[in-house]
Design a protein around this motif. Structure first.
Motif, short mmCIF file in Angstrom:
data_model
loop_
_atom_site.label_atom_id
_atom_site.label_comp_id
_atom_site.label_asym_id
_atom_site.label_seq_id
_atom_site.Cartn_x
_atom_site.Cartn_y
_atom_site.Cartn_z
N SER A 1 0.82 -1.21 0.00
CA SER A 1 0.00 0.00 0.00
C SER A 1 0.86 1.26 0.00
N ASP A 2 0.70 2.06 -1.06
CA ASP A 2 1.32 3.37 -1.09
C ASP A 2 0.22 4.38 -1.41
N ALA A 3 0.57 5.53 -1.94
CA ALA A 3 -0.42 6.57 -2.20
C ALA A 3 -1.50 6.11 -3.17
N HIS A 4 -1.16 5.17 -4.08
CA HIS A 4 -2.13 4.71 -5.07
C HIS A 4 -3.32 4.00 -4.44
N ILE A 5 -3.10 3.37 -3.29
CA ILE A 5 -4.16 2.58 -2.68
C ILE A 5 -5.31 3.46 -2.19
N LYS A 6 -5.08 4.75 -2.13
CA LYS A 6 -6.15 5.67 -1.75
C LYS A 6 -7.21 5.78 -2.85
N ASN A 7 -6.86 5.32 -4.05
CA ASN A 7 -7.77 5.42 -5.19
C ASN A 7 -8.94 4.46 -4.99
N GLU A 8 -10.16 4.99 -5.05
CA GLU A 8 -11.34 4.17 -4.75
C GLU A 8 -11.56 3.06 -5.77
N ARG A 9 -11.14 3.25 -7.01
CA ARG A 9 -11.31 2.20 -8.01
C ARG A 9 -10.52 0.96 -7.63
N LEU A 10 -9.33 1.17 -7.07
CA LEU A 10 -8.51 0.04 -6.63
C LEU A 10 -9.14 -0.66 -5.43
N LEU A 11 -9.65 0.11 -4.49
CA LEU A 11 -10.32 -0.48 -3.34
C LEU A 11 -11.60 -1.20 -3.78
N ASP A 12 -12.28 -0.67 -4.78
CA ASP A 12 -13.46 -1.34 -5.34
C ASP A 12 -13.08 -2.72 -5.87
N PHE A 13 -11.98 -2.77 -6.61
CA PHE A 13 -11.56 -4.04 -7.19
C PHE A 13 -11.20 -5.04 -6.10
N ILE A 14 -10.42 -4.60 -5.11
CA ILE A 14 -10.01 -5.49 -4.02
C ILE A 14 -11.24 -6.04 -3.29
N ARG A 15 -12.19 -5.16 -2.99
CA ARG A 15 -13.41 -5.59 -2.28
C ARG A 15 -14.20 -6.59 -3.12
N THR A 16 -14.40 -6.27 -4.40
CA THR A 16 -15.20 -7.15 -5.27
C THR A 16 -14.50 -8.49 -5.50
N TRP A 17 -13.21 -8.44 -5.75
CA TRP A 17 -12.45 -9.67 -6.01
C TRP A 17 -12.46 -10.58 -4.78
N ASN A 18 -12.33 -9.99 -3.58
CA ASN A 18 -12.24 -10.80 -2.36
C ASN A 18 -13.61 -11.22 -1.82
N THR A 19 -14.69 -10.77 -2.46
CA THR A 19 -16.02 -11.21 -2.05
C THR A 19 -16.15 -12.73 -2.18
N THR A 20 -15.49 -13.29 -3.19
CA THR A 20 -15.53 -14.74 -3.42
C THR A 20 -14.73 -15.49 -2.37
N TYR A 21 -13.52 -14.98 -2.05
CA TYR A 21 -12.59 -15.74 -1.21
C TYR A 21 -12.72 -15.42 0.28
N LYS A 22 -13.18 -14.18 0.60
CA LYS A 22 -13.36 -13.75 2.00
C LYS A 22 -12.07 -13.94 2.81
N THR A 23 -10.97 -13.55 2.21
CA THR A 23 -9.66 -13.71 2.81
C THR A 23 -9.30 -12.51 3.68
N HIS A 24 -8.61 -12.75 4.79
CA HIS A 24 -8.12 -11.64 5.61
C HIS A 24 -7.10 -10.84 4.81
N ILE A 25 -7.26 -9.52 4.77
CA ILE A 25 -6.36 -8.65 4.00
C ILE A 25 -5.57 -7.75 4.95
N GLN A 26 -4.27 -7.73 4.74
CA GLN A 26 -3.42 -6.83 5.50
C GLN A 26 -2.85 -5.78 4.54
N PHE A 27 -3.28 -4.53 4.70
CA PHE A 27 -2.74 -3.42 3.91
C PHE A 27 -1.42 -3.02 4.56
N CYS A 28 -0.33 -3.20 3.85
CA CYS A 28 1.00 -3.00 4.41
C CYS A 28 1.71 -1.83 3.70
#
Length: 279
Positions: free
Chosen positions: A147-174
């Motif tokens: 996670s750097d400044a780009h991760i603030k972009n909502e489109r990227l967070l949208d993708f991460i949320r939608t993609w992980n809806t299937t797997y429901k994996t714990h995510i660590q933003f580092c």
């Protein structure tokens, strides 16, 4: 998924099928390194090289697809330059992801100029998943997101949320902090938390900040400590000269990571799934 006839690619095809067990269409693209002449529209006779290639590809795929799979598998065979063939195929279809294997050993040139997998990852506008040798899909339990400044972009967070809806994996933003004046924890962290407050999810997440000088080494160390199944990062196109002069974190990760890497494109284009995820 581009593939050659090696044990590494056999493993990657298996990983791709296990990752997407149902409802997916997987196009397997094999690129032979010789170049054919013009093909007449009628009365074309395949050359002996073509016949041998098609026979080898058919046998290779048949050995892997030994049972009925839920996915639809298409096998495509092209000739010529590998990257050119991949780019042409990506222009023909609206793919959601490219999956590639990485090498077992990398040369000095790989580290300076990047591998085919790395160059594709930072120049394409669809997510690219790189699978290292000997990686096996055994579910997704933990994911580290660089996670750097780009991760603030909502489109990227949208993708991460939608993609992980299937797997429901714990995510660590580092986030790796190289400068004490870095305000990511106050700014980026709050943006991420605010986003998930507005968009509730069924998976857990956390945000951590590490003070280190070497970003790639810090992320690899964190991935190992967390026993993460996947490292996710944002890719951004670099000018070739800048990529040589500046140490590229994504290039380092592409040649050193022992866990799969999922590159998310930052640039919005008309064909990027990141821009379409809410539509």
């Amino acid at each position: 998924m581009p593939f050659d006839l090696t044990a590494i690619c056999r493993n990657v095809i298996q990983y791709a099928m296990d990752l997407h067990p149902t409802g997916a269409t997987i196009d397997l693209l094999h690129v032979a390194k010789y170049k054919l002449g013009e093909r007449p529209s009628e009365g074309y006779q395949e050359t002996s090289k073509e016949a041998v290639t098609l026979d080898k590809v058919g046998s290779f795929v048949d050995e892997i697809l030994y049972s009925q799979w839920a996915q639809k598998i298409n096998v495509l065979v092209e000739t010529g330059n590998i990257l050119d063939s991949i780019y042409l195929q990506l222009e023909k279809e609206q793919y959601e992801m490219v999956i590639m294997g990485t090498k077992e050993n990398h040369t000095l040139l790989d580290r300076w100029f990047g591998t085919h997998a790395y160059n594709l990852s930072v120049n394409e506008d669809v997510p690219v998943l790189l699978i290292p040798p000997n990686a096996h899909f055994d579910g997704l339990q933990r994911i580290v997101v660089a996670s750097d400044a780009h991760i603030k972009n909502e489109r990227l967070l949208d993708f991460i949320r939608t993609w992980n809806t299937t797997y429901k994996t714990h995510i660590q933003f580092c986030h790796v902090q190289q400068d004490p004046s870095d305000q990511f924890e106050q700014e980026g962290g709050k943006i991420i938390e605010s986003y998930f407050e507005k968009n509730p999810v069924e998976f857990s997440f956390e945000i951590i900040v590490m003070a280190e000088d070497d970003v790639a080494s810090a992320l690899l160390k964190r991935t190992d400590e967390e026993q993460a199944d996947l490292l996710m990062l944002v890719s951004q196109k670099h000018a070739p000269l800048a990529d040589l002069i500046l140490k590229s974190t994504s290039k380092e990760l592409a040649v050193r990571s022992m866990v799969p890497l999922l590159f998310l494109p930052f640039v919005k284009t008309k064909r990027s799934p990141l821009a379409e995820v809410n539509e």
